[in-house]
Write a protein that holds these residues in place. Sequence first.
Motif, PDB file in Angstrom:
ATOM      1  N   UNK A  81       0.845  -1.191   0.000  1.00  0.00           N
ATOM      2  CA  UNK A  81       0.000   0.000   0.000  1.00  0.00           C
ATOM      3  C   UNK A  81       0.883   1.245   0.000  1.00  0.00           C
ATOM      4  N   UNK A  82       0.706   2.086  -0.996  1.00  0.00           N
ATOM      5  CA  UNK A  82       1.501   3.307  -1.108  1.00  0.00           C
ATOM      6  C   UNK A  82       0.885   4.416  -0.259  1.00  0.00           C
ATOM      7  N   UNK A  83       1.678   4.943   0.644  1.00  0.00           N
ATOM      8  CA  UNK A  83       1.286   6.092   1.474  1.00  0.00           C
ATOM      9  C   UNK A  83      -0.006   5.865   2.241  1.00  0.00           C
ATOM     10  N   UNK A  84      -0.136   4.655   2.773  1.00  0.00           N
ATOM     11  CA  UNK A  84      -1.302   4.357   3.600  1.00  0.00           C
ATOM     12  C   UNK A  84      -1.119   3.000   4.262  1.00  0.00           C
ATOM     13  N   UNK A  85      -1.902   2.777   5.293  1.00  0.00           N
ATOM     14  CA  UNK A  85      -2.117   1.469   5.890  1.00  0.00           C
ATOM     15  C   UNK A  85      -3.570   1.462   6.310  1.00  0.00           C
ATOM     16  N   UNK A  86      -4.375   0.680   5.615  1.00  0.00           N
ATOM     17  CA  UNK A  86      -5.800   0.633   5.921  1.00  0.00           C
ATOM     18  C   UNK A  86      -6.434   1.996   5.780  1.00  0.00           C
ATOM     19  N   UNK A  87      -7.109   2.442   6.852  1.00  0.00           N
ATOM     20  CA  UNK A  87      -7.789   3.731   6.828  1.00  0.00           C
ATOM     21  C   UNK A  87      -6.867   4.916   7.106  1.00  0.00           C
ATOM     22  N   UNK A  88      -5.606   4.646   7.450  1.00  0.00           N
ATOM     23  CA  UNK A  88      -4.639   5.714   7.696  1.00  0.00           C
ATOM     24  C   UNK A  88      -3.990   6.070   6.367  1.00  0.00           C
ATOM     25  N   UNK A  89      -4.311   7.264   5.856  1.00  0.00           N
ATOM     26  CA  UNK A  89      -3.885   7.654   4.515  1.00  0.00           C
ATOM     27  C   UNK A  89      -3.022   8.906   4.575  1.00  0.00           C
ATOM     28  N   UNK A  90      -1.928   8.883   3.833  1.00  0.00           N
ATOM     29  CA  UNK A  90      -1.021  10.029   3.741  1.00  0.00           C
ATOM     30  C   UNK A  90       0.420   9.568   3.786  1.00  0.00           C
ATOM     31  N   UNK A  91       1.317  10.435   3.347  1.00  0.00           N
ATOM     32  CA  UNK A  91       2.743  10.076   3.324  1.00  0.00           C
ATOM     33  C   UNK A  91       3.286   9.795   4.720  1.00  0.00           C
ATOM     34  N   UNK A  92       2.644  10.329   5.741  1.00  0.00           N
ATOM     35  CA  UNK A  92       3.097  10.074   7.108  1.00  0.00           C
ATOM     36  C   UNK A  92       2.902   8.612   7.505  1.00  0.00           C
ATOM     37  N   UNK A  93       2.111   7.867   6.733  1.00  0.00           N
ATOM     38  CA  UNK A  93       1.866   6.449   7.016  1.00  0.00           C
ATOM     39  C   UNK A  93       2.587   5.537   6.027  1.00  0.00           C
ATOM     40  N   UNK A  94       3.567   6.086   5.293  1.00  0.00           N
ATOM     41  CA  UNK A  94       4.249   5.300   4.266  1.00  0.00           C
ATOM     42  C   UNK A  94       5.037   4.136   4.859  1.00  0.00           C
ATOM     43  N   UNK A  95       5.223   3.141   4.041  1.00  0.00           N
ATOM     44  CA  UNK A  95       6.050   1.984   4.388  1.00  0.00           C
ATOM     45  C   UNK A  95       7.483   2.349   4.030  1.00  0.00           C
ATOM     46  N   UNK A  96       8.339   2.459   5.054  1.00  0.00           N
ATOM     47  CA  UNK A  96       9.697   2.963   4.835  1.00  0.00           C
ATOM     48  C   UNK A  96      10.654   2.365   5.862  1.00  0.00           C
ATOM     49  N   UNK A  97      11.866   2.180   5.413  1.00  0.00           N
ATOM     50  CA  UNK A  97      12.951   1.716   6.279  1.00  0.00           C
ATOM     51  C   UNK A  97      14.016   2.805   6.274  1.00  0.00           C
ATOM     52  N   UNK A  98      14.503   3.146   7.458  1.00  0.00           N
ATOM     53  CA  UNK A  98      15.553   4.147   7.612  1.00  0.00           C
ATOM     54  C   UNK A  98      16.805   3.452   8.152  1.00  0.00           C
ATOM     55  N   UNK A  99      17.664   2.936   7.265  1.00  0.00           N
ATOM     56  CA  UNK A  99      18.863   2.237   7.737  1.00  0.00           C
ATOM     57  C   UNK A  99      19.816   3.185   8.471  1.00  0.00           C
TER      58      UNK A  99
END
Length: 180
Positions: A83-101
């Motif tokens: 899911x791009x920029x969301x998880x379920x009902x949480x929508x927006x770039x703040x909810x993106x799937x990201x890893x910060x090594x």
Amino acid sequence: MTIEYAIFGNGCFWCSEAVFKDVIGVESVESVYTGGHVANPTYEQVCSGETGHAEGIRIGFDPEKISYGELLDINFVTHDPTQLNRQGNDIGTQYRSVIFPLNAEQEAEAKAAIQRAQADNQQPVVTAIEPLGEVFVAENYHQNYWAGAGQENRYCLAVIPPKLQKLRKSFANRSKALNS
């Protein structure tokens, strides 16, 4: 004991924190904001989507008990990385799937974990790997949320238990709840 750190964004940090607090070898989990351009952001600012920050978690773990790669695998099983920029009902770039090594080794492991996750998903995995910028600890009321106010939050009650079930089903030997 040596503590190492991992920083992930995978939707609402309340949900992520609850999952990783149940993992053997995890010594601490903090809800944080990172990946954006605003210093010392507030929750309201991050929720606006204007800061560039993701809601994330900073996991302190004992590498003698769990590896960074295992944490990544748990991360991919307990959220939807397609899911791009969301998880379920949480929508927006703040909810993106990201890893910060935090270093080159973690970055290489993150790339390998994305490939493993892609093999388990029919849709493309959209999880990004982003450089770690400054990390801002979220407000106190976000810390340990599931253990307190989250138990009264209907949204959390609908979302967090299924995530914990995924953890306990796929990683039964890693769950504090199943191995205490």
